[in-house]
Motif scaffolding. Structure first.
Motif, PDB file in Angstrom:
ATOM      1  N   ALA A 198       0.808  -1.215   0.000  1.00 44.27           N
ATOM      2  CA  ALA A 198       0.000   0.000   0.000  1.00 44.27           C
ATOM      3  C   ALA A 198       0.840   1.263   0.000  1.00 44.27           C
ATOM      4  N   LEU A 199       2.113   1.156   0.380  1.00 42.91           N
ATOM      5  CA  LEU A 199       2.962   2.340   0.444  1.00 42.91           C
ATOM      6  C   LEU A 199       3.203   2.944  -0.927  1.00 42.91           C
ATOM      7  N   LEU A 200       2.854   2.201  -2.010  1.00 41.90           N
ATOM      8  CA  LEU A 200       3.009   2.716  -3.367  1.00 41.90           C
ATOM      9  C   LEU A 200       1.770   3.463  -3.839  1.00 41.90           C
ATOM     10  N   ASN A 201       0.684   3.375  -3.070  1.00 39.93           N
ATOM     11  CA  ASN A 201      -0.575   3.977  -3.492  1.00 39.93           C
ATOM     12  C   ASN A 201      -0.526   5.493  -3.431  1.00 39.93           C
ATOM     13  N   LYS A 202      -1.389   6.128  -4.211  1.00 39.10           N
ATOM     14  CA  LYS A 202      -1.465   7.579  -4.182  1.00 39.10           C
ATOM     15  C   LYS A 202      -1.866   8.061  -2.800  1.00 39.10           C
ATOM     16  N   GLY A 203      -1.306   9.221  -2.426  1.00 41.71           N
ATOM     17  CA  GLY A 203      -1.630   9.800  -1.131  1.00 41.71           C
ATOM     18  C   GLY A 203      -0.377  10.094  -0.334  1.00 41.71           C
ATOM     19  N   THR A 204      -0.599  10.593   0.888  1.00 41.85           N
ATOM     20  CA  THR A 204       0.513  10.927   1.790  1.00 41.85           C
ATOM     21  C   THR A 204       0.733   9.780   2.759  1.00 41.85           C
ATOM     22  N   HIS A 205       2.014   9.418   2.913  1.00 42.05           N
ATOM     23  CA  HIS A 205       2.372   8.281   3.765  1.00 42.05           C
ATOM     24  C   HIS A 205       3.365   8.737   4.837  1.00 42.05           C
ATOM     25  N   SER A 206       3.244   8.113   6.018  1.00 42.94           N
ATOM     26  CA  SER A 206       4.169   8.372   7.121  1.00 42.94           C
ATOM     27  C   SER A 206       5.206   7.257   7.180  1.00 42.94           C
ATOM     28  N   LEU A 207       6.468   7.643   7.293  1.00 43.49           N
ATOM     29  CA  LEU A 207       7.552   6.666   7.304  1.00 43.49           C
ATOM     30  C   LEU A 207       8.372   6.814   8.585  1.00 43.49           C
ATOM     31  N   THR A 208       8.716   5.678   9.186  1.00 37.45           N
ATOM     32  CA  THR A 208       9.577   5.648  10.363  1.00 37.45           C
ATOM     33  C   THR A 208      10.680   4.619  10.135  1.00 37.45           C
ATOM     34  N   LEU A 209      11.922   5.036  10.413  1.00 36.52           N
ATOM     35  CA  LEU A 209      13.073   4.157  10.234  1.00 36.52           C
ATOM     36  C   LEU A 209      13.878   4.172  11.536  1.00 36.52           C
ATOM     37  N   VAL A 210      14.072   2.986  12.108  1.00 38.70           N
ATOM     38  CA  VAL A 210      14.726   2.890  13.415  1.00 38.70           C
ATOM     39  C   VAL A 210      15.921   1.934  13.311  1.00 38.70           C
ATOM     40  N   GLY A 211      17.033   2.286  14.004  1.00 33.01           N
ATOM     41  CA  GLY A 211      18.163   1.362  14.105  1.00 33.01           C
ATOM     42  C   GLY A 211      19.093   1.363  12.916  1.00 33.01           C
ATOM     43  N   LEU A 212      18.989   2.369  12.059  1.00 30.33           N
ATOM     44  CA  LEU A 212      19.873   2.468  10.907  1.00 30.33           C
ATOM     45  C   LEU A 212      21.259   2.921  11.361  1.00 30.33           C
ATOM     46  N   THR A 233       9.471  10.819   8.680  1.00 29.40           N
ATOM     47  CA  THR A 233       9.149  11.802   7.649  1.00 29.40           C
ATOM     48  C   THR A 233       7.857  11.382   6.956  1.00 29.40           C
ATOM     49  N   THR A 234       7.407  12.198   6.046  1.00 34.67           N
ATOM     50  CA  THR A 234       6.260  11.846   5.205  1.00 34.67           C
ATOM     51  C   THR A 234       6.665  11.998   3.745  1.00 34.67           C
ATOM     52  N   TYR A 235       5.980  11.265   2.874  1.00 32.71           N
ATOM     53  CA  TYR A 235       6.193  11.423   1.444  1.00 32.71           C
ATOM     54  C   TYR A 235       4.861  11.306   0.748  1.00 32.71           C
ATOM     55  N   ASN A 236       4.767  11.850  -0.463  1.00 36.30           N
ATOM     56  CA  ASN A 236       3.512  11.878  -1.190  1.00 36.30           C
ATOM     57  C   ASN A 236       3.648  11.166  -2.527  1.00 36.30           C
ATOM     58  N   VAL A 237       2.676  10.338  -2.846  1.00 35.65           N
ATOM     59  CA  VAL A 237       2.631   9.640  -4.131  1.00 35.65           C
ATOM     60  C   VAL A 237       1.454  10.196  -4.917  1.00 35.65           C
ATOM     61  N   SER A 238       1.711  10.689  -6.110  1.00 31.86           N
ATOM     62  CA  SER A 238       0.632  11.236  -6.938  1.00 31.86           C
ATOM     63  C   SER A 238       0.887  10.880  -8.385  1.00 31.86           C
ATOM     64  N   ASP A 239      -0.181  10.937  -9.168  1.00 26.17           N
ATOM     65  CA  ASP A 239      -0.050  10.690 -10.602  1.00 26.17           C
ATOM     66  C   ASP A 239       0.608  11.891 -11.260  1.00 26.17           C
ATOM     67  N   ASP A 240       1.595  11.619 -12.142  1.00 21.75           N
ATOM     68  CA  ASP A 240       2.207  12.679 -12.924  1.00 21.75           C
ATOM     69  C   ASP A 240       1.316  12.916 -14.127  1.00 21.75           C
ATOM     70  N   VAL A 241       0.642  14.080 -14.169  1.00 20.10           N
ATOM     71  CA  VAL A 241      -0.268  14.384 -15.276  1.00 20.10           C
ATOM     72  C   VAL A 241       0.212  15.588 -16.074  1.00 20.10           C
ATOM     73  N   THR A 242       1.410  16.061 -15.744  1.00 19.62           N
ATOM     74  CA  THR A 242       1.938  17.239 -16.438  1.00 19.62           C
ATOM     75  C   THR A 242       2.959  16.812 -17.471  1.00 19.62           C
ATOM     76  N   ALA A 243       2.689  17.119 -18.717  1.00 18.25           N
ATOM     77  CA  ALA A 243       3.603  16.756 -19.788  1.00 18.25           C
ATOM     78  C   ALA A 243       4.834  17.653 -19.738  1.00 18.25           C
ATOM     79  N   PRO A 244       5.992  17.148 -20.152  1.00 14.28           N
ATOM     80  CA  PRO A 244       7.203  17.969 -20.176  1.00 14.28           C
ATOM     81  C   PRO A 244       7.102  19.051 -21.238  1.00 14.28           C
ATOM     82  N   THR A 245       7.870  20.105 -21.022  1.00  9.95           N
ATOM     83  CA  THR A 245       7.892  21.203 -21.987  1.00  9.95           C
ATOM     84  C   THR A 245       9.336  21.563 -22.315  1.00  9.95           C
ATOM     85  N   THR A 246       9.487  22.189 -23.492  1.00 14.26           N
ATOM     86  CA  THR A 246      10.791  22.728 -23.875  1.00 14.26           C
ATOM     87  C   THR A 246      10.880  24.142 -23.336  1.00 14.26           C
ATOM     88  N   GLN A 247      11.924  24.408 -22.512  1.00 19.53           N
ATOM     89  CA  GLN A 247      12.000  25.706 -21.854  1.00 19.53           C
ATOM     90  C   GLN A 247      12.889  26.700 -22.585  1.00 19.53           C
TER      91      GLN A 247
END
Length: 871
Positions: A378-392, A405-419
């Motif tokens: 489920a961590l790959l699903n769209k939305g905001t996820h909370s992550l905890t890492l211990v003992g590294l 920390t938190t990270y967000n998974v969203s669909d990329d719907v913006t096409a690239p452009t030439t700048q």
């Protein structure tokens, strides 16, 4: 700042000071404004020095007409002048902590304190308004400009250990010779005029074009060292491992350490040097040499030396970023990490995620990314996820604690452009995109003529930028191009560029883009890149030696036919190069011309004359006649010093038998070390009998309490009369210093410590034996009359000594007549004397058999020592 050296010296900046050069703020140390010197109190002997410090914004006068030549200078004003002269004014330096520094001195004192140049008189008091002594000034100048000298050359009698190395450095650099032949004037307050003369003597360190150096070296963690340059450097030379040496300094016994990888960082002014885990040892100072790194303006860094102390890695790793790519969770850290089995735990949204399959997917210096398999989670699903890492942990074992920390998974719907589309050179432009994309399709038109192109990604841009190189010729009739990019008299060309068929990471197709770019024709003739980059080497094939000279040019070139290039050797002989060819230059956009002449390389300067039109570039620009120079150093030759060549013939004397004549370099005391440290101050080196043998005479103050082995080492600065370098093994690669364990002789004479009567039984009133105790074990030379060594007096009356025996660590004297044990008596060791005691027979048991020192003790008390128990 840098300097143009009279003789080669290291660049002034230390690891601390070099980073402080950027700020050029000059505090108001004296008068309100810096003006050219027009002072009425400046005598002729001070004029040049005062003009120098004023014109270079180092100091000002007390007022418009008085520099204050004869006035004593304050510690604070001296510090401000040094900060200005050395370029050590850093507005970001931490507060010094001194409470007596006025506003005008805060910048300089903070900067100098941070750079390790000055200390206060206490933790809170700098002594800003106190007069500064010549000794204190010597220390400040030596620290600021990193001056070096030989302590053994200091002959002044008023210089103690605190000031010795600083005074030696000023003398060695011709800053001062003291106030007399025997006095430096260490405790004398220095005057403003004399201090200006000190700075003027250091002119070469203060003025001149900034030289390229490795300005700062520091450890980032247990495997990474950051080397910062004061100029941008070329990637290829900066990332060449052979251009760096890391040597553990004394007293460490660690050998040199070799990097595993070097990466140029963004901005081009620093590299991260990586080592295998465990290579960097805690509490060890490493001497770093940087050589042959080339700046972007084609200057070369030669033999720059710096050092850093690796205190140990105590900083835990940091989680820099979390993202999702495909079916993986990507974790990016600031250093290499270990996911420790049964210790490191990863949870996302409260659910534990296995780290068993975690793998490193990128290991860019300072940025390490690990992929954690997460297919179907489920961590790959769209939305905001909370992550905890211990003992590294990092590779040094520092545990990161709990990282959240938190990270967000969203669909990329913006096409690239030439700048943007921007010109790079006469046939190349650059296309920039809004994000990383696949290589685009390009349509390039000049009018209605389409030109073919070559598309390559710009290094280090993560596929967000691409170079487009246009074919300058399209369509031919025979060998004549029908549509050259530039017409005969055309200096620039406007191109229509259409960019299409590019996709981002999620395959979104970018909109086609059409724009224009103007390219400018190259009309500049090829030129020499930099004479300092020219090289000379000897190449031997089939037992025949040739000299190969390589001269880089500032662009890609080709030979125009078979040009005649003339070379004048250091001996003044002109020859025509028998082989001339074009090879790769120091960068991908430069060429070098390689020339070959017969015979091995000579030491000295070669002159290379290129005729006009010998070379052409891609735009058919031809070179003007030009002359290059290339310096050849004599090829290094080595001489093996035979094992066992070092001996210790007597106390405090080390003898080195080189087996052949050596130069005066063998008399430089700093070329020798003992137990990885300099020989003691006051050591004198002399030739003994011939120039084959050097005696190192250690000072009498250097004590050796027992015969013991010491590591003795000879540096590779010692040369034979034939110019060969003394090494341990001339056939070995790399060459190593000659080292030998030598036994230094005990040079401490045994001393008589105490004496007491030795009685046969408790209550005995008289005895003819006295027990002596010495400071160390002794022995008796029975070949000599040992009784001459002792004098026994009882109430002022001499009592003859008839015998002496060693009893363990003690000596038992036997007297001719019995002595009443309650009477006062003294025992003396009689000094050697031709008449009364030709040779002291009582010695220690060392190699040197040091004779007992003369001395007297009182006989105090008694002890029962039956004669039968004596040895």
């Amino acid at each position: 700042m840098a300097y143009q050296p009279k003789s080669y010296k290291k660049f002034v900046a230390t690891a601390a000071t070099a980073t402080l050069v950027a700020t050029a703020v000059v505090p108001a140390a004296f008068a309100a404004e810096v003006k050219p010197a027009a002072f009425t109190d400046v005598a002729q002997q001070y004029q040049a020095a005062v003009d120098f410090v004023v014109n270079n914004n180092i100091a000002k006068g007390l007022n418009e007409t008085q520099f204050g030549v004869s006035a004593q200078i304050k510690r604070g004003d001296a510090a401000i002048m040094i900060a200005n002269a050395a370029g050590i004014n850093d507005k970001d330096a931490p507060t010094s902590g001194f409470s007596d520094v006025p506003t005008r001195g805060v910048l300089a004192i903070n900067s100098l304190k941070a750079a390790g140049v000055v200390n206060g008189k206490s933790a809170t008091n700098f002594g800003f308004n106190d007069s500064i002594t010549r000794g204190e000034a010597a220390i400040m100048l030596t620290n600021a400009f990193k001056l070096k000298g030989n302590n053994a050359n200091v002959k002044f009698t008023d210089v103690n250990d605190r000031y010795l190395s600083a005074v030696a450095a000023l003398v060695a650099n011709d800053v001062t010779n003291g106030i007399s032949a025997t006095q430096f004037g260490t405790a004398n307050n220095i005057k403003r005029g004399d201090f200006a003369r000190f700075l003027y003597a250091l002119e070469e360190y203060i003025v001149g074009e900034e030289a390229p150096v490795a300005a700062n070296v520091k450890a980032l963690n247990a495997t990474e060292v950051l080397v910062t340059f004061n100029k941008e450097v070329l990637e290829t030379s900066a990332e060449t491992i052979a251009n760096y040496e890391f040597d553990a300094a004394a007293p460490s016994q660690q050998a040199n350490i070799v990097p595993t990888d070097i990466e140029l960082q963004e901005g081009g002014k620093s590299v991260i040097v990586r080592f295998a885990p465990g290579a960097l040892v805690d509490k060890t100072t490493y001497d770093v040499t940087v050589n042959n790194v080339i700046t972007t303006d084609y200057q070369i860094i030669k033999d720059y030396e710096e050092s850093f102390l690796f205190e140990g890695d105590t900083v835990a790793p940091k989680l820099a970023n979390v993202s999702v790519a495909g079916t993986n969770l990507l974790l990016t850290f600031d250093e290499q990490v270990n996911f420790v089995a049964n210790q490191t735990v990863l949870r996302v949204d409260g659910t534990q995620v296995s780290l068993a399959g975690a793998t490193a997917v990128s290991n860019d210096a300072g940025s390490y990314t690990y992929a954690v398999p997460a297919n179907g989670l489920a961590l790959l699903n769209k939305g905001t996820h909370s992550l905890t890492l211990v003992g590294l942990e990092d590779v040094a074992g520092n545990e990161a604690g709990t990282l959240s920390t938190t990270y967000n998974v969203s669909d990329d719907v913006t096409a690239p452009t030439t700048q943007s589309i921007t010109a790079v050179d006469s046939d190349t432009f650059k296309v920039t995109f809004s994000e990383a994309v696949t290589a685009p399709t390009l349509k390039v038109l000049k009018g209605s003529t389409e030109y073919t192109t070559d598309v390559t990604v710009v290094p280090g841009t993560g596929n967000t930028q691409y170079y487009v190189t246009v074919d300058t010729e399209t369509g031919f009739e025979g060998n004549t191009p029908l549509n050259p990019l530039y017409s005969a008299n055309q200096s620039s060309v406007n191109l229509s560029v259409t960019v299409s068929n590019y996709r981002d990471a999620v395959t979104l197709v970018g909109n086609p883009f059409t724009g224009n770019v103007t390219l400018t024709r190259d009309t500049t003739a090829p030129a020499l890149l930099n004479n300092s980059l020219n090289t000379v080497e000897t190449v031997t094939a089939n037992e025949v030696s040739s000299t190969v000279i390589t001269v880089p040019f500032n662009e890609l070139v080709a030979l125009n036919g078979a040009p005649t290039v003339r070379v004048t050797t250091p001996a003044g002989v002109e020859v025509v190069a028998s082989g001339v060819r074009v090879v790769q230059g120091p960068t991908a956009t430069t060429s070098a011309v390689e020339l070959t002449i017969a015979g091995a390389a000579q030491a000295g300067t070669y002159s290379i004359a290129f005729p006009a039109n010998a070379l052409r570039d891609a735009e058919a620009n031809y070179n003007a006649a030009l002359t290059a120079t290339a310096v050849s150093e004599a090829p290094a030759r080595y001489q093996t010093l035979a094992a066992g060549s070092v001996s210790v013939p007597s106390n405090n004397v080390i003898s080195v038998n080189y087996g052949e004549e050596v130069t005066d370099s063998a008399l430089t005391v700093s070329n020798y070390t003992l137990d990885n440290a300099p020989l003691p101050a006051g050591t004198v080196a002399v030739f003994a009998g011939s120039k084959n043998v050097v005696e190192l005479r250690l000072p009498s103050t250097f004590t050796v309490v027992d015969d013991a082995a010491y590591k003795f080492e000879i540096s590779q600065n010692v040369k034979t009369a034939q110019g060969e370098t003394i090494v341990a093994n001339a056939a070995a690669t790399p060459k190593a210093n000659y080292t030998q364990n030598i036994t230094l002789r005990d040079n401490v004479a045994p001393r008589l410590v105490s004496a007491r009567y030795a009685v046969q039984a408790q209550g005995d009133a008289t005895t003819n034996r006295i027990e002596l105790t010495f400071s160390e074990g002794v022995t008796l030379n029975t070949a000599n009359n040992v009784t001459d060594d002792f004098s026994v007096l009882v109430n002022g009356t001499a009592i003859a000594v008839t015998g002496a025996t060693v009893d363990g660590d003690n000596v038992i004297l036997t007297t001719a007549a019995p002595i009443n044990a309650i009477q006062a008596a003294t025992v003396s060791i009689v000094p050697q004397n031709a008449d009364t005691n030709p040779l002291v027979a009582i010695t220690d048991d060392s190699i040197s058999r040091n004779a007992a020192a003369a001395g007297t003790v009182s006989v105090s008390g008694s002890a029962v020592i039956p004669a039968s128990q004596q040895n």
